[in-house]
Scaffold this active site. Structure first.
Site, short mmCIF file in Angstrom:
data_model
loop_
_atom_site.label_atom_id
_atom_site.label_comp_id
_atom_site.label_asym_id
_atom_site.label_seq_id
_atom_site.Cartn_x
_atom_site.Cartn_y
_atom_site.Cartn_z
N ASN A 11 71.68 -15.68 7.34
CA ASN A 11 71.14 -16.64 6.38
C ASN A 11 71.77 -16.36 5.02
O ASN A 11 71.44 -15.38 4.37
CB ASN A 11 69.60 -16.44 6.32
CG ASN A 11 68.95 -17.26 5.22
OD1 ASN A 11 69.58 -18.17 4.65
ND2 ASN A 11 67.70 -16.95 4.90
N LYS A 13 71.43 -18.00 2.38
CA LYS A 13 70.57 -18.44 1.27
C LYS A 13 71.42 -19.26 0.27
O LYS A 13 72.34 -19.94 0.68
CB LYS A 13 69.89 -17.25 0.61
CG LYS A 13 69.22 -16.33 1.63
CD LYS A 13 68.27 -15.37 1.00
CE LYS A 13 67.77 -14.39 2.04
NZ LYS A 13 66.64 -13.61 1.62
N HIS A 97 61.03 -20.37 6.27
CA HIS A 97 61.38 -19.07 5.67
C HIS A 97 60.36 -18.75 4.58
O HIS A 97 59.88 -19.65 3.89
CB HIS A 97 62.80 -19.14 5.08
CG HIS A 97 63.32 -17.80 4.67
ND1 HIS A 97 62.94 -17.19 3.52
CD2 HIS A 97 64.19 -16.96 5.29
CE1 HIS A 97 63.55 -16.01 3.44
NE2 HIS A 97 64.31 -15.85 4.50
N GLU A 99 60.66 -17.63 1.73
CA GLU A 99 61.04 -18.09 0.39
C GLU A 99 60.69 -19.56 0.20
O GLU A 99 60.44 -20.02 -0.91
CB GLU A 99 62.54 -17.83 0.16
CG GLU A 99 62.81 -16.35 -0.07
CD GLU A 99 64.21 -15.88 0.27
OE1 GLU A 99 65.12 -16.71 0.45
OE2 GLU A 99 64.39 -14.65 0.38
N GLU A 167 59.60 -11.96 10.04
CA GLU A 167 60.17 -11.43 8.81
C GLU A 167 59.04 -11.01 7.87
O GLU A 167 58.48 -11.87 7.16
CB GLU A 167 61.02 -12.50 8.11
CG GLU A 167 62.18 -13.01 8.94
CD GLU A 167 63.29 -13.53 8.06
OE1 GLU A 167 64.39 -13.00 8.16
OE2 GLU A 167 63.05 -14.44 7.25
N GLY A 173 65.04 -8.47 1.60
CA GLY A 173 65.85 -8.20 0.42
C GLY A 173 65.41 -6.97 -0.37
O GLY A 173 65.87 -6.75 -1.49
N SER A 212 65.87 -6.81 5.71
CA SER A 212 66.70 -5.64 5.40
C SER A 212 67.39 -5.03 6.61
O SER A 212 67.53 -3.81 6.72
CB SER A 212 65.86 -4.58 4.66
OG SER A 212 65.40 -5.10 3.42
C1 PEP Z 1 66.09 -13.25 5.13
O1 PEP Z 1 65.97 -13.72 4.02
O2 PEP Z 1 65.95 -13.98 6.13
C2 PEP Z 1 66.40 -11.83 5.25
C3 PEP Z 1 66.13 -11.24 6.38
O3 PEP Z 1 66.95 -11.23 4.14
P1 PEP Z 1 67.50 -9.71 4.03
O4 PEP Z 1 68.23 -9.40 5.31
O5 PEP Z 1 68.38 -9.72 2.85
O6 PEP Z 1 66.30 -8.84 3.87
#
Ligand code: PEP
Length: 249
Positions: A11, A13, A97, A99, A167, A173, A212
């Site tokens: 992703n 983003k 997601h 976000e 997630e 992040g 992460s």
């Molecule tokens: C995400 O935003 O879907 C995600 C998993 O981000 P990150 O791997 O940067 O934690």
């Protein structure tokens, strides 16, 4: 009924300009040279979906969108429909997601409507769920996550190709990851919910872990019970990092 192949999806983003397509090219070249055990997808911002699909079309790497509007067309300034993504060359779409849930007030019902739109357009939805740190500390993780699964997955998904991504919001992040036991506990609960919703067919969709994931922790996370791949944010922006995760799957 056998389970689907694991899926590792990146992703991007709101990151990526035309120059970033070199990373996609590098991922596709490596995947084609040494086909991994998992499916691989990259989800760039919508401005790059078409170009990426042209650049890596026909390789072992699929292209996905990061969100879509539930409606097919209309007066929705700034939004993109599932049909538009599909026409641009996307085969998958990330929905719900955290976000978007947090930043745009997306509810489970809206995510379910978007999933129906994705199916209508022939896209495979990757539906995200996950608890906040406050919810985890209050002991609400399983109730929150299974509630999101029940509310965000429409009945129309029965027998269709889709994925769920667990997630934890606090792991996205941040560099923080849950313990393997915590990941397994939630993934097993999601699988049970999928079987409750879809019967035997609920054993098929991959349940991705996201939050992460990086080359150094991917191996152990991807071997955890009911983990069927990963949704990768930051570490998907560089081909070498992303490939380190893909080869661990
Ligand atoms: C995400 O935003 O879907 C995600 C998993 O981000 P990150 O791997 O940067 O934690």
């Amino acid at each position: 009924m056998s389970s689907a192949r694991p899926l590792v999806a990146g992703n991007w983003k709101m990151n990526g300009l035309a120059v970033s397509l070199d990373e996609a090219r590098a991922v596709a070249a490596a995947v084609d040279a040494h086909p991994p055990a998992c499916r691989v997808a990259l989800c760039p911002p919508s401005t790059l979906v078409h170009r990426m699909a042209e650049v890596i079309g026909g390789t072992g790497v699929e292209v996905g969108g990061q969100d879509c509007r539930a409606e097919q067309s209309g007066a929705f300034t700034g939004d993109v429909s599932a049909e538009m993504l599909a026409e641009a060359g996307a085969e998958l779409v990330i929905l719900g997601h955290s976000e978007r849930r947090a930043g745009y007030g997306e509810t489970d019902a809206l995510v379910a409507a978007k999933a129906e739109a994705a199916l209508r357009a022939g896209l495979e939805p990757i539906i995200c769920v996950g608890e906040t740190l406050t919810q985890r500390e209050a002991g609400e993780t399983l109730a929150v996550v299974t509630g999101q699964v029940k509310g965000s997955l429409p009945k129309a998904l029965a027998g269709k190709a889709f994925a769920v991504a667990y997630e934890p919001v606090w792991a996205i992040g941040t560099g923080l990851t849950p313990t393997l036991e915590q990941i397994e506990e939630v993934h097993v609960a999601i699988r049970a919910t999928l079987v409750e919703l879809f019967g035997e067919a609920g054993k098929v969709p991959p349940i991705l872990y996201g939050g992460s994931v990086k080359p150094s922790n991917a191996g152990e996370i991807l071997k955890a019970r009911e983990v069927g791949g990963a949704l990768v944010g930051g570490a998907s922006l560089k081909a070498t990092d992303f490939l380190g995760i893909v080869t661990a799957a």
